[in-house]
Design an enzyme around this catalytic site. Structure first.
Site, short mmCIF file in Angstrom:
data_model
loop_
_atom_site.label_atom_id
_atom_site.label_comp_id
_atom_site.label_asym_id
_atom_site.label_seq_id
_atom_site.Cartn_x
_atom_site.Cartn_y
_atom_site.Cartn_z
N GLY A 13 24.29 31.13 -56.72
CA GLY A 13 25.49 30.98 -55.91
C GLY A 13 26.64 31.89 -56.29
O GLY A 13 27.80 31.60 -55.97
N ASN A 107 23.38 37.41 -43.22
CA ASN A 107 22.64 37.32 -44.49
C ASN A 107 23.01 38.52 -45.36
O ASN A 107 23.31 39.60 -44.85
CB ASN A 107 21.13 37.36 -44.19
CG ASN A 107 20.27 37.30 -45.44
OD1 ASN A 107 20.50 36.48 -46.33
ND2 ASN A 107 19.27 38.16 -45.51
N HIS A 109 21.43 41.00 -48.31
CA HIS A 109 20.11 41.37 -48.83
C HIS A 109 20.26 42.56 -49.79
O HIS A 109 20.92 43.55 -49.45
CB HIS A 109 19.19 41.74 -47.67
CG HIS A 109 17.80 42.05 -48.12
ND1 HIS A 109 16.89 41.06 -48.47
CD2 HIS A 109 17.17 43.22 -48.33
CE1 HIS A 109 15.76 41.62 -48.85
NE2 HIS A 109 15.90 42.93 -48.78
#
Ligand code: GRF
Length: 210
Positions: A13, A107, A109
């Site tokens: 996280g 997202n 990546h």
């Protein structure tokens, strides 16, 4: 009113923390909930410390992944989430949920997509011997890390030692800047898909040239 954001995490996280410490603390967005497929994710603890509501959606608690994703979608909706950020969420969402959230899910990546999609991009890039690596923030579509690209940042040279820990540190440094920057752009309404080519993302210039 600030944009309502839901963040999904599976592990450490640190990207969630970067969002909490920047765009959330500054009131640019409000992270209204943090969900995880993994009850042990440290990201959930970070959310608790920041006073953000948490939810656990472990696939094993549901009859199927479709059922799990439907419950997750309902939960995000109940929180009035306008943007979903996958910040180290390590499971593929089923097409039904992706379609439900179309255009509202991004997202991060750790590769220069379309190179090295999937779960081990850093190892694969090092094994391949690339000389330039980087980070991508993209919209999520039904494929694996295949949605339209919002922001990318490269770094080179890859440390000669090819020490994975050193590369990961560099990747994280970039991620913790790039993801908040992308969320800031979305919150400002400066990100849209090119109607002439849905693969391309248009990022509007700020009026002050930012
Ligand atoms: C990040 O490198 C992200 O790009 C990838 O998983 C990692 C998550 O790190 N998808 P953290 O949980 O945010 O620390």
């Amino acid at each position: 009113m600030s944009l309502r954001v839901g963040v999904l995490v599976s592990g450490e996280g640190s990207n969630l923390q970067a969002l909490i410490d920047t765009v959330h603390s500054e009131g640019v967005v409000e992270i209204v909930c943090v969900g995880s497929n993994n009850p042990e994710a440290h990201g959930l603890e970070r959310a608790r410390e920041a006073g953000i509501e948490r939810g656990v959606f472990a696939a094993s608690d549901y009859g199927s992944r479709e059922e799990r994703d439907a419950a997750l979608g309902d939960w995000l909706e109940q929180h009035g989430v306008e943007l979903v950020v996958l910040a180290g969420f390590m499971e593929l969402l089923r097409p039904q949920l992706v379609r439900r959230l179309a255009g509202r899910i991004i997202n991060i990546h750790p590769s220069l997509l379309p190179a090295f999609p999937g779960v081990h991009p850093i190892e694969e890039a090092l094994d391949y011997g690339v000389q330039v690596m980087g980070v991508t923030v993209h919209f999520v579509d039904e494929g694996v890390d295949s949605g339209p690209i919002i922001l990318q940042e490269a770094f080179d040279p890859v440390p000669y030692s090819r020490d994975i820990a050193a590369v990961e540190r560099r990747v994280h440094e970039i991620e913790h800047r790039l993801l908040p920057q992308a969320v800031r752009l979305v919150a400002a309404g400066r990100v849209r898909i090119d109607p002439a080519n849905p693969r391309r993302v248009i990022v509007e210039e700020a009026s002050d040239g930012d």
